[in-house]
Design a protein around this motif. Sequence first.
Motif, PDB file in Angstrom:
ATOM      1  N   ALA A   9      52.480 -19.775  30.530  1.00 22.09           N
ATOM      2  CA  ALA A   9      53.876 -19.753  30.963  1.00 22.09           C
ATOM      3  C   ALA A   9      54.365 -21.149  31.322  1.00 22.09           C
ATOM      4  O   ALA A   9      55.478 -21.554  30.959  1.00 22.09           O
ATOM      5  N   ARG A  10      53.528 -21.903  32.018  1.00 25.16           N
ATOM      6  CA  ARG A  10      53.935 -23.261  32.396  1.00 25.16           C
ATOM      7  C   ARG A  10      54.138 -24.131  31.162  1.00 25.16           C
ATOM      8  O   ARG A  10      55.123 -24.880  31.071  1.00 25.16           O
ATOM      9  N   GLU A  11      53.224 -24.044  30.212  1.00 20.81           N
ATOM     10  CA  GLU A  11      53.325 -24.907  29.033  1.00 20.81           C
ATOM     11  C   GLU A  11      54.551 -24.548  28.205  1.00 20.81           C
ATOM     12  O   GLU A  11      55.216 -25.432  27.645  1.00 20.81           O
ATOM     13  N   VAL A  12      54.874 -23.264  28.106  1.00 21.66           N
ATOM     14  CA  VAL A  12      56.085 -22.857  27.375  1.00 21.66           C
ATOM     15  C   VAL A  12      57.314 -23.480  28.033  1.00 21.66           C
ATOM     16  O   VAL A  12      58.221 -23.989  27.339  1.00 21.66           O
ATOM     17  N   ALA A  13      57.368 -23.446  29.341  1.00 21.99           N
ATOM     18  CA  ALA A  13      58.504 -24.049  30.041  1.00 21.99           C
ATOM     19  C   ALA A  13      58.544 -25.553  29.813  1.00 21.99           C
ATOM     20  O   ALA A  13      59.615 -26.138  29.605  1.00 21.99           O
ATOM     21  N   LEU A  14      57.376 -26.211  29.823  1.00 22.70           N
ATOM     22  CA  LEU A  14      57.322 -27.662  29.620  1.00 22.70           C
ATOM     23  C   LEU A  14      57.737 -28.055  28.208  1.00 22.70           C
ATOM     24  O   LEU A  14      58.273 -29.142  27.985  1.00 22.70           O
ATOM     25  N   GLN A  15      57.486 -27.169  27.234  1.00 26.56           N
ATOM     26  CA  GLN A  15      57.799 -27.453  25.832  1.00 26.56           C
ATOM     27  C   GLN A  15      59.167 -26.907  25.421  1.00 26.56           C
ATOM     28  O   GLN A  15      59.394 -26.584  24.245  1.00 26.56           O
ATOM     29  N   ASP A  16      60.064 -26.824  26.398  1.00 27.61           N
ATOM     30  CA  ASP A  16      61.430 -26.374  26.124  1.00 27.61           C
ATOM     31  C   ASP A  16      61.464 -25.001  25.462  1.00 27.61           C
ATOM     32  O   ASP A  16      62.283 -24.739  24.563  1.00 27.61           O
ATOM     33  N   PHE A  17      60.528 -24.140  25.885  1.00 26.37           N
ATOM     34  CA  PHE A  17      60.496 -22.729  25.475  1.00 26.37           C
ATOM     35  C   PHE A  17      60.165 -22.553  23.989  1.00 26.37           C
ATOM     36  O   PHE A  17      60.502 -21.531  23.395  1.00 26.37           O
ATOM     37  N   ASN A  18      59.513 -23.586  23.429  1.00 25.56           N
ATOM     38  CA  ASN A  18      59.080 -23.518  22.041  1.00 25.56           C
ATOM     39  C   ASN A  18      57.637 -23.008  22.017  1.00 25.56           C
ATOM     40  O   ASN A  18      56.710 -23.709  22.415  1.00 25.56           O
ATOM     41  N   LEU A  19      57.435 -21.778  21.544  1.00 24.72           N
ATOM     42  CA  LEU A  19      56.114 -21.151  21.557  1.00 24.72           C
ATOM     43  C   LEU A  19      55.116 -21.888  20.662  1.00 24.72           C
ATOM     44  O   LEU A  19      53.932 -22.008  21.003  1.00 24.72           O
ATOM     45  N   GLY A  20      55.586 -22.387  19.530  1.00 24.17           N
ATOM     46  CA  GLY A  20      54.694 -23.086  18.613  1.00 24.17           C
ATOM     47  C   GLY A  20      54.127 -24.354  19.235  1.00 24.17           C
ATOM     48  O   GLY A  20      52.923 -24.627  19.151  1.00 24.17           O
ATOM     49  N   ARG A  21      55.013 -25.147  19.828  1.00 20.95           N
ATOM     50  CA  ARG A  21      54.533 -26.387  20.458  1.00 20.95           C
ATOM     51  C   ARG A  21      53.592 -26.085  21.611  1.00 20.95           C
ATOM     52  O   ARG A  21      52.589 -26.764  21.809  1.00 20.95           O
ATOM     53  N   ALA A  22      53.923 -25.071  22.427  1.00 18.48           N
ATOM     54  CA  ALA A  22      53.063 -24.711  23.549  1.00 18.48           C
ATOM     55  C   ALA A  22      51.685 -24.279  23.050  1.00 18.48           C
ATOM     56  O   ALA A  22      50.656 -24.634  23.643  1.00 18.48           O
ATOM     57  N   ALA A  23      51.642 -23.519  21.953  1.00 17.11           N
ATOM     58  CA  ALA A  23      50.365 -23.068  21.400  1.00 17.11           C
ATOM     59  C   ALA A  23      49.527 -24.247  20.943  1.00 17.11           C
ATOM     60  O   ALA A  23      48.307 -24.294  21.172  1.00 17.11           O
TER      61      ALA A  23
END
Length: 308
Positions: A9-23
Amino acid sequence: MNLTQLRSAREVALQDFNLGRAARRLNASQPGITRHIQLLEADLGVAIFARSGRRLTGLTPAGRALMPLAERMLDTHHQMQGVARDYATGASGEITVATMHAHARYILPGPIANFVQDFPLVRLRLRQGSRADVIRWLSCGEADFSLSSVPEGAFSDLQFHHCYDVHRVVLTPKGHPLTNCKRLTLEDLVQYPIITYDHLLQVWEVAGHELERRGLRPNFVLSAVDADIMKTYVRSGLGIGIISNIAYDSEMDADLEALDARHLFWTAPVQVGVRRHDKLSPHALHLVGLFAPAVQRALQLGGRSLTT
């Protein structure tokens, strides 16, 4: 709810809600990240992320309230791992403490002895100087933390946490006439030769006009930077001493009287100083906790200052 879900959840928020980048940042699959978020929201009973179709667009009001708590839990977990690792390995290192003579001489010996017993491989260095020296060393990164009273002025890069207060006492031999005074006055003090710190002479000079108006002429027979030297000369009968209360030990100085003079002279707050955007090492935090547990707790909770 688990730490993996919170990290996702934190990484998704840090990556501007981009799931691909967070993954990619977490070396995970996008469906895996989506599943973590779904499980976290199900466990909490509220939606953390706002959605437009399958796309995440931001944080919900609940998400904005919960995300700082998730950050704190993850940071605490990271700190726990670091502390446990250092305790388990007895990691070596170095801690530099910037302080003034009185605190190095009268406050820190016990805590440092305990620290060295627990962590013999960690080297400790004390840098002693004036208040201005201490702040300069801390600000320049030449010390991990400081212990001193703080000069006037703004220090945008530093943060200070109140530790204890220091006031003045008048030191006399046993049976001295001043010991019969219920409440000392300046008129009482100037009847005797005075021994005090070098920097206190400046205080008397500032108050010189008021003293002269009252017909008071203090006789300073000796000034020094070391309270132990002043105590020696009080014992010899040279005069009365004006020293810091932390420099008086009722057992070691049983032949002397310490008379409360906080109503005559200012009380100085003593503070632990740290650089605002740096985190102390676990060992440095442990040392702070040995003489200032409340400051240690404040630093562990994110460094919120008690005094800024």
